[in-house]
Write a protein that holds these residues in place. Structure first.
Motif, PDB file in Angstrom:
ATOM      1  N   SER A 137      12.420  -7.381  -5.481  1.00 14.84           N
ATOM      2  CA  SER A 137      12.664  -6.754  -4.181  1.00 14.84           C
ATOM      3  C   SER A 137      13.102  -7.762  -3.120  1.00 14.84           C
ATOM      4  CB  SER A 137      11.394  -6.037  -3.707  1.00 14.84           C
ATOM      5  OG  SER A 137      10.284  -6.925  -3.723  1.00 14.84           O
TER       6      SER A 137
ATOM      7  N   GLY B  58      11.608 -11.779   1.752  1.00 14.21           N
ATOM      8  CA  GLY B  58      11.809 -11.217   3.084  1.00 14.21           C
ATOM      9  C   GLY B  58      12.909 -11.984   3.786  1.00 14.21           C
TER      10      GLY B  58
ATOM     11  N   HIS C 289      16.077   1.268  -1.858  1.00 16.07           N
ATOM     12  CA  HIS C 289      14.802   1.946  -2.123  1.00 16.07           C
ATOM     13  C   HIS C 289      14.986   3.458  -2.166  1.00 16.07           C
ATOM     14  CE1 HIS C 289      10.219   2.215  -1.052  1.00 16.07           C
ATOM     15  NE2 HIS C 289      10.468   2.616  -2.277  1.00 16.07           N
TER      16      HIS C 289
ATOM     17  N   MET D 269      12.187  -3.509   6.137  1.00 13.58           N
ATOM     18  CA  MET D 269      10.734  -3.624   6.263  1.00 13.58           C
ATOM     19  C   MET D 269      10.091  -2.549   7.120  1.00 13.58           C
ATOM     20  SD  MET D 269       9.921  -7.628   6.728  1.00 13.58           S
ATOM     21  CE  MET D 269      10.425  -8.798   5.493  1.00 13.58           C
TER      22      MET D 269
ATOM     23  N   HIS E  45      16.690  -3.252  -2.661  1.00  7.84           N
ATOM     24  CA  HIS E  45      16.806  -3.706  -1.277  1.00  7.84           C
ATOM     25  C   HIS E  45      16.089  -2.715  -0.366  1.00  7.84           C
ATOM     26  CE1 HIS E  45      19.857  -6.968  -1.862  1.00  7.84           C
ATOM     27  NE2 HIS E  45      19.815  -6.394  -3.050  1.00  7.84           N
ATOM     28  N   HIS E  46      15.377  -3.279   0.598  1.00 13.09           N
ATOM     29  CA  HIS E  46      14.552  -2.503   1.523  1.00 13.09           C
ATOM     30  C   HIS E  46      14.846  -2.933   2.966  1.00 13.09           C
ATOM     31  CE1 HIS E  46      11.452  -1.389  -1.583  1.00 13.09           C
ATOM     32  NE2 HIS E  46      11.828  -2.533  -2.119  1.00 13.09           N
TER      33      HIS E  46
ATOM     34  N   HIS F  67       6.262  -3.046  -4.031  1.00 13.81           N
ATOM     35  CA  HIS F  67       7.280  -2.672  -3.048  1.00 13.81           C
ATOM     36  C   HIS F  67       7.785  -1.249  -3.140  1.00 13.81           C
ATOM     37  CE1 HIS F  67      10.713  -2.990  -5.888  1.00 13.81           C
ATOM     38  NE2 HIS F  67       9.938  -3.877  -6.482  1.00 13.81           N
TER      39      HIS F  67
ATOM     40  N   TYR G  21       6.761  -7.777  -1.020  1.00 13.41           N
ATOM     41  CA  TYR G  21       8.146  -7.920  -1.476  1.00 13.41           C
ATOM     42  C   TYR G  21       8.258  -9.273  -2.148  1.00 13.41           C
ATOM     43  CZ  TYR G  21       8.967  -4.367   2.141  1.00 13.41           C
ATOM     44  OH  TYR G  21       8.917  -3.238   2.929  1.00 13.41           O
ATOM     45  N   HIS G  22       9.239  -9.415  -3.011  1.00 12.59           N
ATOM     46  CA  HIS G  22       9.516 -10.739  -3.559  1.00 12.59           C
ATOM     47  C   HIS G  22      10.094 -11.632  -2.460  1.00 12.59           C
ATOM     48  CE1 HIS G  22       9.243  -8.469  -7.350  1.00 12.59           C
ATOM     49  NE2 HIS G  22       8.819  -9.630  -7.837  1.00 12.59           N
TER      50      HIS G  22
ATOM     51  N   ASN H  64       8.220  -0.887  -9.887  1.00  8.46           N
ATOM     52  CA  ASN H  64       7.677  -2.217  -9.609  1.00  8.46           C
ATOM     53  C   ASN H  64       7.566  -3.059 -10.877  1.00  8.46           C
ATOM     54  OD1 ASN H  64       7.302  -1.655  -6.877  1.00  8.46           O
ATOM     55  ND2 ASN H  64       5.185  -1.020  -7.158  1.00  8.46           N
TER      56      ASN H  64
ATOM     57  N   ALA I  98      13.728  -7.565   1.126  1.00  6.54           N
ATOM     58  CA  ALA I  98      13.511  -6.714   2.302  1.00  6.54           C
ATOM     59  C   ALA I  98      14.003  -7.402   3.562  1.00  6.54           C
ATOM     60  CB  ALA I  98      12.030  -6.378   2.436  1.00  6.54           C
TER      61      ALA I  98
END
Length: 173
Positions: free
Chosen positions: A109, A64, A153, A39, A36-37, A83, A61-62, A104, A111
């Protein structure tokens, strides 16, 4: 493990050219965790980057998550997204890291639109969407959610990404 679905149904799809590599044939990645991110930017920017041919921005990212809870998928879940960036000199704290590989090469991912230090990032709508996406990923990949498979992340890059996904990310949700 079912590999029948690589694109989540019922959401926006904006396939990017910024994907693949790491010695893995597209569509053959075996995910072991979800990263998890935040952005540090806007979902609209990610849509613009996804439209670039060839890819100019070396990031993707996979999934958003918009501030309104909308979900966009940029990369199929069995293909590597770009990512995680480069690893820090400080080793990852994530116990699932495979030494000598890029995260990766074996992570999916998600985000959140926004900025780590703003209170509107990881709002209720984003959290609900993240839970929905995480459940779908788990169904498709066989991943079971745990502290070792749902990570931030910051657990991959503890120095350079110490604030990613930020204090509002509800890891235990």
């Amino acid at each position: 493990v079912s590999m029948s679905e690589t694109w989540m149904p019922g959401i926006e799809r904006a396939e990017t050219a910024a994907k693949g590599g790491y010695g893995i044939v597209d569509g053959a990645m075996q995910p072991t965790a979800t990263v998890h991110h935040v952005m540090e930017g806007y979902l609209s920017t990610m849509r613009l980057w996804a439209a670039e041919r060839p890819a100019h921005h070396q990031a993707s990212y996979h999934f958003g998550l918009g501030l309104d809870g909308s979900v966009v998928q940029f990369v199929p879940i069995f293909t590597a997204a770009w990512h995680s960036g480069r690893l820090d000199k400080t080793p990852p704290t994530w116990p699932g890291w495979k030494e000598g590989t890029s995260p990766n090469a074996h992570t999916v991912s998600i985000a959140a639109e926004g900025f780590w230090n703003r209170s509107n990032t990881w709002n209720d709508a984003q959290v609900e969407s993240a839970i929905s996406v995480q459940r779908w990923i788990n169904e498709q990949t066989g991943i079971e959610s745990s502290p070792a498979t749902v990570i931030g992340h910051c657990e991959i890059a503890p120095t350079s990404r110490a604030n990613d996904p930020g204090p509002n990310w509800p890891k235990d949700s």
